[in-house]
Design a protein around this motif. Structure first.
Motif, PDB file in Angstrom:
ATOM      1  N   HIS A 202       0.834  -1.203   0.000  1.00  0.00           N
ATOM      2  CA  HIS A 202       0.000   0.000   0.000  1.00  0.00           C
ATOM      3  C   HIS A 202       0.870   1.255   0.000  1.00  0.00           C
ATOM      4  O   HIS A 202       0.629   2.191  -0.774  1.00  0.00           O
ATOM      5  CB  HIS A 202      -0.943  -0.010   1.213  1.00  0.00           C
TER       6      HIS A 202
ATOM      7  N   GLN B  89       0.944   3.967  -2.997  1.00  0.00           N
ATOM      8  CA  GLN B  89       0.602   5.363  -2.667  1.00  0.00           C
ATOM      9  C   GLN B  89       1.709   6.311  -3.124  1.00  0.00           C
ATOM     10  O   GLN B  89       1.438   7.427  -3.561  1.00  0.00           O
ATOM     11  CB  GLN B  89       0.363   5.526  -1.164  1.00  0.00           C
ATOM     12  N   LYS B  90       2.946   5.850  -3.033  1.00  0.00           N
ATOM     13  CA  LYS B  90       4.078   6.667  -3.462  1.00  0.00           C
ATOM     14  C   LYS B  90       4.094   6.833  -4.983  1.00  0.00           C
ATOM     15  O   LYS B  90       4.460   7.882  -5.500  1.00  0.00           O
ATOM     16  CB  LYS B  90       5.389   6.023  -2.980  1.00  0.00           C
TER      17      LYS B  90
ATOM     18  N   LEU C 123       1.346   6.590  -7.005  1.00  0.00           N
ATOM     19  CA  LEU C 123       0.085   7.121  -7.503  1.00  0.00           C
ATOM     20  C   LEU C 123       0.140   8.579  -7.951  1.00  0.00           C
ATOM     21  O   LEU C 123      -0.366   8.892  -9.033  1.00  0.00           O
ATOM     22  CB  LEU C 123      -1.020   6.911  -6.470  1.00  0.00           C
TER      23      LEU C 123
END
Length: 134
Positions: free
Chosen positions: A119, A123-124, A126
């Motif tokens: 995750h 997230q990094k 995205l």
């Protein structure tokens, strides 16, 4: 990146198959999922789907005819139409999410720390990848 593409493709196939079992196209399910997260103006949905606003009108028409969403006038500008999920719409998208067995089975192979790490990594990535569709 090939691995990310393969995982994304497998996710999409699972999502499309499960959405179809709910009588939804993948795009309808995506719109419904967005409306469940927060009521959205039609224009914002078009931008999220990277399509013309007239396409969103047809998608929302079909969802509305099934009682899954409703359109409301915007509070500041009554010409703006806000799409809101109904209780039936929330139940339908919840059923889609719960029925995504392939995705759940794959994620179950990871322990909690691995899921948290995955995750964090995604997230990094995205923000950079999201700019491609903006």
């Amino acid at each position: 990146m090939d691995v990310i593409a393969a995982v994304g493709g497998a996710y999409y196939q699972d999502f499309a198959a499960v959405a179809a079992r709910q009588g939804l196209t993948p795009v309808q399910a995506k719109v419904l999922g967005a409306a469940v997260r927060a009521p959205l103006p039609m224009r914002a949905l078009a931008e999220a789907l990277v399509c013309d606003a007239s396409n969103v009108t047809g998608i929302v028409d079909r969802l509305e005819s099934r009682g899954l969403v409703r359109r409301e006038a915007g509070p500041q500008d009554r010409r703006v139409k806000i799409v809101t999920a109904t209780d039936e719409g929330r139940a339908a998208i919840l059923a889609v999410r719960e029925d995504m067995k392939s995705v759940h089975d794959a994620l179950d192979r990871l322990d909690e720390q691995e899921r948290d790490t995955l995750h964090a990594i995604l997230q990094k990535l995205l923000p950079e990848l999201s700019q491609l569709t903006a």
